[in-house]
Design a protein around this motif. Structure first.
Motif, PDB file in Angstrom:
ATOM      1  N   SER A  27       2.515   2.837 -10.082  1.00 35.46           N
ATOM      2  CA  SER A  27       2.703   2.408 -11.561  1.00 35.46           C
ATOM      3  C   SER A  27       1.619   3.202 -12.355  1.00 35.46           C
ATOM      4  CB  SER A  27       2.303   0.937 -11.854  1.00 35.46           C
ATOM      5  OG  SER A  27       3.628   0.352 -11.101  1.00 35.46           O
ATOM      6  N   ALA A  28       0.417   3.460 -11.781  1.00 37.47           N
ATOM      7  CA  ALA A  28      -0.595   4.117 -12.636  1.00 37.47           C
ATOM      8  C   ALA A  28      -0.282   5.498 -12.755  1.00 37.47           C
ATOM      9  CB  ALA A  28      -1.815   3.850 -11.839  1.00 37.47           C
ATOM     10  N   LEU A  71      -1.429  -2.266  -2.977  1.00 36.15           N
ATOM     11  CA  LEU A  71      -2.401  -1.151  -3.551  1.00 36.15           C
ATOM     12  C   LEU A  71      -1.582   0.138  -3.822  1.00 36.15           C
ATOM     13  CD1 LEU A  71      -5.252  -1.372  -1.163  1.00 36.15           C
ATOM     14  CD2 LEU A  71      -5.202  -2.053  -3.675  1.00 36.15           C
ATOM     15  N   PHE A  72      -0.555   0.441  -2.898  1.00 37.66           N
ATOM     16  CA  PHE A  72       0.250   1.348  -3.281  1.00 37.66           C
ATOM     17  C   PHE A  72       1.323   1.237  -4.458  1.00 37.66           C
ATOM     18  CE2 PHE A  72      -1.182   3.103   0.902  1.00 37.66           C
ATOM     19  CZ  PHE A  72      -1.282   4.376   0.629  1.00 37.66           C
ATOM     20  N   GLY A  73       1.648   0.039  -4.690  1.00 37.14           N
ATOM     21  CA  GLY A  73       2.486  -0.222  -5.669  1.00 37.14           C
ATOM     22  C   GLY A  73       1.814  -0.150  -7.061  1.00 37.14           C
ATOM     23  N   GLY A  92       7.121   0.149  -9.366  1.00 38.65           N
ATOM     24  CA  GLY A  92       5.652   0.100  -8.685  1.00 38.65           C
ATOM     25  C   GLY A  92       5.174  -1.284  -8.355  1.00 38.65           C
ATOM     26  N   TRP A  93       5.158  -2.083  -9.452  1.00 38.63           N
ATOM     27  CA  TRP A  93       4.813  -3.605  -9.292  1.00 38.63           C
ATOM     28  C   TRP A  93       5.713  -4.282  -8.289  1.00 38.63           C
ATOM     29  CZ3 TRP A  93      -0.082  -4.545 -10.935  1.00 38.63           C
ATOM     30  CH2 TRP A  93      -0.599  -3.776 -11.996  1.00 38.63           C
ATOM     31  N   VAL A  94       6.947  -4.038  -8.529  1.00 32.69           N
ATOM     32  CA  VAL A  94       8.119  -4.721  -7.681  1.00 32.69           C
ATOM     33  C   VAL A  94       7.943  -4.287  -6.260  1.00 32.69           C
ATOM     34  CG1 VAL A  94      10.497  -5.245  -7.489  1.00 32.69           C
ATOM     35  CG2 VAL A  94       9.579  -4.924  -9.572  1.00 32.69           C
ATOM     36  N   SER A  95       8.107  -2.956  -6.169  1.00 32.54           N
ATOM     37  CA  SER A  95       7.964  -2.196  -4.893  1.00 32.54           C
ATOM     38  C   SER A  95       6.703  -3.013  -4.080  1.00 32.54           C
ATOM     39  CB  SER A  95       7.900  -0.719  -4.823  1.00 32.54           C
ATOM     40  OG  SER A  95       8.801  -0.385  -5.605  1.00 32.54           O
ATOM     41  N   GLY A  96       5.445  -3.110  -4.574  1.00 30.75           N
ATOM     42  CA  GLY A  96       4.611  -3.491  -3.865  1.00 30.75           C
ATOM     43  C   GLY A  96       4.818  -5.053  -3.271  1.00 30.75           C
ATOM     44  N   SER A 101      13.625   5.521  -5.713  1.00 29.34           N
ATOM     45  CA  SER A 101      12.625   6.613  -5.110  1.00 29.34           C
ATOM     46  C   SER A 101      11.088   6.058  -5.199  1.00 29.34           C
ATOM     47  CB  SER A 101      12.643   7.887  -6.008  1.00 29.34           C
ATOM     48  OG  SER A 101      12.224   7.366  -7.524  1.00 29.34           O
ATOM     49  N   THR A 102      10.837   5.259  -5.937  1.00 29.92           N
ATOM     50  CA  THR A 102       9.488   4.611  -5.996  1.00 29.92           C
ATOM     51  C   THR A 102       9.284   3.551  -4.693  1.00 29.92           C
ATOM     52  OG1 THR A 102       9.213   4.891  -8.441  1.00 29.92           O
ATOM     53  CG2 THR A 102       7.614   3.014  -7.403  1.00 29.92           C
TER      54      THR A 102
END
Length: 420
Positions: free
Chosen positions: A348-349, A342-344, A54-58, A107-108
């Motif tokens: 993650s959350a 924000l979406f990343g 999630g963090w990386v994808s953002g 997928s994320t």
């Protein structure tokens, strides 16, 4: 919107592959290793990858072309599945964990990139309708994936299941690559990181909590919703078995089918409401919808007769779809250069909440009943949503639409745009 419907179809096909993949791979891990610990470790690796990615994808979504990222994510998953399919049997157990990382991360990444792109693909005024179509497509894909996975594996075997999984991702990548859609704002760079991008990234990471407490509260609610979601997912097989030991799948099938119908109803209702009123449901509607959703899931496990239980599942599904659409649409009011992060963050959350809930609820079910566990987790979500709702009511002020140039995530109101 005409191209977007094809995108929804492609996304639904890849989502079907993801859900089929989820079931088939978990069963295959156990069969290949003969170890429940190995199967649990596989799930843990995948969930951990979802959280980290999630963090990386953002960051990736903020700096690179989103369409290429989504196509690449689908192709990577297809290649990983085909590699497992073609690998010698003795090497497959080791490849499984590589596959867990690839599928979890891709997928994320695909989800973050798509959600960030919606306002640019369809226009900000149509984003609620577009989000509703995506929710409906993924809901139907989940039902189809879970329902067919057992049949595919039992009748055709793991090789056919993996080949089918890979084919769904190839179809999705092909559809997306052929669609003439724009996934970034016209002024946003397609690659690299300009000083403006870096400043936006620092703002999002360092000052979001201080400048946007409302938005952070909504993200916290989604994380706790992940806890609640994990509890009813883990408890459902146990509860269904207690209702009908001879046919444990009956109630599970009824539950998920009714839930999916509820999400479709939500998509239709919210689309009509926003088109008629020209207003997007805001933070209060989100908090209220999340309360109704959690209450509905609790009622499902109360041992009611079939008809009331199905009605409760329908209400829970409708509220689930409603809150998903409102929440995603709210985050999409952010400027393009901040939207990806924000979406990343929310990915993650949500994945952290779901993964933690899977572990804790599984342990609690050894001692407590499904109703007790589901009521505890969803009760926590209700308490947090009620607190958010009281805070919003207490503020008691009209919240006009934010200007387009205002930084995303600022503690600003929901937009009130016309809907197409």
């Amino acid at each position: 919107m005409r191209y977007f419907r094809l995108l929804v179809l492609g996304n639904g096909i890849s989502a079907y592959g993801s859900y089929l993949n989820m079931v088939a791979l978990n069963v295959f891990v156990y069969d290949a290793t003969g170890s429940a610990l190995a199967a649990g470790l596989f799930m843990a690796v995948r969930l951990a990858t979802n959280v980290v990615s999630g963090w990386v994808s953002g960051r990736l979504v903020s700096a690179h072309d989103r369409k290429r990222l989504m196509v690449g994510a689908d192709l990577c998953q297809a290649v990983a599945l085909l590699s497992l399919l073609l690998a010698p049997e003795g090497t497959r157990p080791g490849l499984l964990y590589v596959l867990a990382v690839v599928t979890g991360g891709c997928s994320t990444l695909s989800q973050v990139a798509l959600r960030s792109s919606i306002p640019e693909i369809v226009g900000a005024e149509h984003r609620v309708r577009a989000n509703g179509l995506l929710v409906t497509g993924r809901s139907l894909a989940m039902i189809a994936g879970f329902a067919s996975s057992g049949v595919v594996v039992a009748e055709l075997g793991y090789s056919a299941a993996f080949a089918l999984d890979a084919a769904t991702f190839l179809v999705s990548a092909t559809v997306l690559s052929l669609l003439p859609v724009r996934t970034r704002a016209a002024t946003a760079p397609a690659g690299g990181g300009s000083p403006k991008d870096s400043a936006a990234a620092r703002w999002t990471a360092r000052t979001l909590l201080a400048t946007a407490p409302l938005l952070m509260a909504m993200i916290a609610v989604r994380a706790v919703d992940g806890l609640g979601s994990s509890s009813h997912n883990v408890a459902l097989p146990l509860y269904s078995s207690s209702l009908d030991p001879d046919h444990p799948a009956t109630f599970i099938s009824q539950f998920w089918a009714t839930w999916a119908i509820g999400t479709i109803v939500a998509q239709q209702v919210i689309g009509r409401v926003t088109k008629k009123t020209g207003r997007t449901p805001g933070e209060r509607a989100f908090a209220l919808g999340a309360c109704v959703m959690s209450a509905g899931f609790i009622v499902v496990f109360c041992g009611l007769p079939t008809v009331p239980a199905v009605i409760a599942a329908l209400v829970a599904g409708a509220a689930d779809g409603f809150t998903e659409i409102v929440y995603v649409s709210r985050l999409q009011t952010a400027p393009d250069d901040q939207r990806g992060r924000l979406f990343g963050l929310t990915a993650s959350a949500e994945n952290t909440g779901f993964g933690l809930g899977m572990l804790v609820s599984g342990a609690l079910l050894e001692t407590f009943s499904p109703l007790q566990v589901v009521a505890a987790f969803h009760g926590l979500a209700i308490a947090l949503c009620a607190a958010l709702l009281l805070w919003l009511v207490g503020r008691g002020r009209a919240r006009p639409a934010p200007p387009a140039e205002e930084p995303a995530g600022r503690d600003t109101p929901t937009v009130t745009e016309g809907r197409g």
